[in-house]
Scaffold this motif. Structure first.
Motif, PDB file in Angstrom:
ATOM      1  N   CYS A  20       0.870  -1.180   0.000  1.00  0.00           N
ATOM      2  CA  CYS A  20       0.000   0.000   0.000  1.00  0.00           C
ATOM      3  C   CYS A  20       0.907   1.230   0.000  1.00  0.00           C
ATOM      4  N   HIS A  22       0.291   4.237   0.459  1.00  0.00           N
ATOM      5  CA  HIS A  22       0.018   5.165   1.548  1.00  0.00           C
ATOM      6  C   HIS A  22       0.717   4.699   2.844  1.00  0.00           C
ATOM      7  N   MET A  23       0.711   3.393   3.049  1.00  0.00           N
ATOM      8  CA  MET A  23       1.394   2.881   4.249  1.00  0.00           C
ATOM      9  C   MET A  23       2.904   3.070   4.115  1.00  0.00           C
ATOM     10  N   ALA A 237      -4.074   4.467  -1.499  1.00  0.00           N
ATOM     11  CA  ALA A 237      -4.235   3.491  -0.418  1.00  0.00           C
ATOM     12  C   ALA A 237      -4.845   2.217  -0.988  1.00  0.00           C
ATOM     13  N   PRO A 239      -6.218  -1.345   0.454  1.00  0.00           N
ATOM     14  CA  PRO A 239      -6.417  -2.206   1.628  1.00  0.00           C
ATOM     15  C   PRO A 239      -6.083  -3.664   1.346  1.00  0.00           C
ATOM     16  N   CYS A 246      -0.400  -1.645   9.726  1.00  0.00           N
ATOM     17  CA  CYS A 246      -0.257  -0.255   9.265  1.00  0.00           C
ATOM     18  C   CYS A 246      -0.437   0.698  10.442  1.00  0.00           C
ATOM     19  N   LEU A 248      -1.546   3.518  10.345  1.00  0.00           N
ATOM     20  CA  LEU A 248      -2.706   4.382  10.122  1.00  0.00           C
ATOM     21  C   LEU A 248      -4.029   3.644  10.293  1.00  0.00           C
ATOM     22  N   VAL A 249      -3.940   2.361  10.659  1.00  0.00           N
ATOM     23  CA  VAL A 249      -5.175   1.587  10.662  1.00  0.00           C
ATOM     24  C   VAL A 249      -6.204   2.132  11.661  1.00  0.00           C
ATOM     25  N   CYS A 253      -6.044   6.454   7.859  1.00  0.00           N
ATOM     26  CA  CYS A 253      -6.205   5.775   6.563  1.00  0.00           C
ATOM     27  C   CYS A 253      -7.196   6.565   5.716  1.00  0.00           C
ATOM     28  N   ILE A 262     -10.910  -1.885   8.574  1.00  0.00           N
ATOM     29  CA  ILE A 262     -11.046  -0.895   9.645  1.00  0.00           C
ATOM     30  C   ILE A 262     -12.477  -0.828  10.137  1.00  0.00           C
TER      31      ILE A 262
HETATM   32  S1  SF4 Z   1      -5.019   0.989   6.689  1.00  0.00           S
HETATM   33 FE1  SF4 Z   1      -5.212   2.314   4.855  1.00  0.00          FE
HETATM   34  S2  SF4 Z   1      -3.200   3.226   4.607  1.00  0.00           S
HETATM   35 FE2  SF4 Z   1      -2.964   1.501   5.957  1.00  0.00          FE
HETATM   36  S3  SF4 Z   1      -2.417  -0.235   4.656  1.00  0.00           S
HETATM   37 FE3  SF4 Z   1      -4.624  -0.286   4.879  1.00  0.00          FE
HETATM   38  S4  SF4 Z   1      -5.395   0.893   3.141  1.00  0.00           S
HETATM   39 FE4  SF4 Z   1      -3.221   1.378   3.332  1.00  0.00          FE
END
Ligand code: SF4
Length: 394
Positions: A20, A22-23, A237, A239, A246, A248-249, A253, A262
């Motif tokens: 990902c 974004h991660m 991003a 998932p 992650c 940001l979870v 996110c 999530i």
């Molecule tokens: S929680 Fe969002 S940012 Fe983190 S890995 Fe999953 S999709 Fe990507």
């Protein structure tokens, strides 16, 4: 926050973070720390126990030292202890064959070892400003001979998987580059919880293929890292199971409202699967009844892919034991070199017969030649001992 412009060395965890963008951005550009997870904490504890134990065996030239291991296990959480119970009972090692524990191997962009043989190579190289492209920490390396080695990677999680992922190719490559006399490297995933393992083997002739895989991943990492360095870059991003590690979870996110990893807790996911399973059962039963009377049902999607629901014939072949063994014996008399049959043919279906008391001695004799394969299966079921609930009792 400080942004890092040079991509970090490619290692297994970085490879997984690239799933990902974004991660990857959060962890390797913004350096947002990961929140602590119980499974990661268990893994760290167990790896520490195993590394200390193996180092002790190596230093004291011992095959096993259960007292020492028990003392180490007493010092970790119950969760970590539980994962090591099987390991405690079914492992011993030849200390003279242990080449090292937690060996850190760092390579430059041309696959040259940066500081061969030094534990902590990464830190040493960083200090003198050497750039590292590939990096890995090998849990245990056993040298079977000068030309043959085995990498053991401890896994404490619950599923047994085959060694098909990036790490199973990357670590043998690191070891081949680190030790040029090796001709054959076996990579062993050791599932300590079950006392089971899965292996894959590579020879020196596989190195070009292994390098190509690593180079491809490194190139992808560089491109991603550079793209994320542009002002205003909007990392996508995506998932997936990687959401579980992650940072940001829990917050941050960009897909928080739609990301199924999530929006539902694990318990809610389970409830949803149970509901889906019941709905699927009901729906399939209705369809089956309809087909039973009226024949197959067909439909197609917007791409023109066609689907059909109907009954189809299925033939299973079984070979009766006495007649089959007679024919096989004749076959082997005329084809004595067909060892594949004699070595790989197995019999199943005996377990229920062997449970009978009158066949106890037969069961014992067969137990000594039985091959047990440990696998894991994902189950959703009632917990044993739970009674079905009575609905609407009068
Ligand atoms: S929680 Fe969002 S940012 Fe983190 S890995 Fe999953 S999709 Fe990507």
């Amino acid at each position: 926050m400080i942004e890092l412009n040079e991509p970090p060395a490619l290692r297994q965890s970085v490879f997984e973070d690239m799933a990902c963008a974004h991660m990857y951005w959060a962890k390797h550009k913004k350096r947002i720390p990961e929140s602590s997870r119980p499974d990661a904490a268990r893994g760290v504890e167990d790896h520490e126990v195993l590394a200390t134990y193996l180092t002790h065996l190596m230093r004291n030239n011992l095959r096993k030292d259960l007292r020492f291991l028990d003392a180490l296990m007493m010092g970790v959480s119950e969760d970590a202890q539980e994962a090591l119970v099987r390991f405690r009972d079914d492992h011993d090692f030849d200390p003279e064959k242990i080449a090292g524990v937690e060996i850190e191997i760092a390579l430059d962009e041309n696959f040259k070892p940066v500081d061969p043989g030094t534990v902590g190579a990464y830190a040493a190289a960083k200090q003198c400003g050497t750039s590292i492209a590939y990096l890995g920490k090998l849990d245990l390396v056993i040298l079977q001979s000068q030309a043959e080695a085995e990498i053991v990677d401890w896994k404490t999680y619950y599923q047994i998987i085959d060694p098909k992922h990036f790490q199973s190719k990357f670590y043998p490559l690191l070891l081949f580059c680190w030790n040029p006399s090796l001709e054959r490297v076996k990579f062993v995933l050791e599932f300590v919880r079950y006392g089971a393992s899965r292996t894959v083997e590579y020879t020196r002739s596989d190195i070009p293929m292994l390098k190509a895989i690593a180079q491809h991943a490194r190139k992808r990492q560089r491109q991603l890292h550079e793209a994320l360095s542009i002002d205003g870059a909007q990392p996508q991003a995506s998932p997936g199971r990687h959401c579980m590690w992650c940072p940001l979870v829990l917050s941050g996110c960009p897909l928080a409202n739609q990301n199924p990893y999530i929006t539902r807790s694990p318990a809610e996911q389970l409830k949803y699967v149970i509901w889906l399973r019941e709905a699927d059962k009901q729906n399939t039963e209705l369809l089956k009844q309809w087909v039973l009377q009226n024949g197959p049902v067909e439909c197609h999607d917007d791409n023109g892919v066609e689907y059909v629901a109907g009954f189809s014939e299925l033939r299973k072949q079984q070979y009766p034991c006495t007649a089959t063994s007679r024919i096989l014996k004749q076959w082997l008399r005329t084809h004595p070199n067909d060892r594949t049959i004699t070595e790989q043919l197995t019999m199943s279906g005996l377990s229920s017969f062997l449970k009978a008391r009158k066949r106890q001695s037969l069961a014992k004799r067969l137990a000594s030649i039985a091959r047990t394969t440990v696998t894991t299966r994902f189950d959703i079921d009632r917990k044993s001992g739970d009674q079905p609930r009575l609905d609407h009792a009068a």
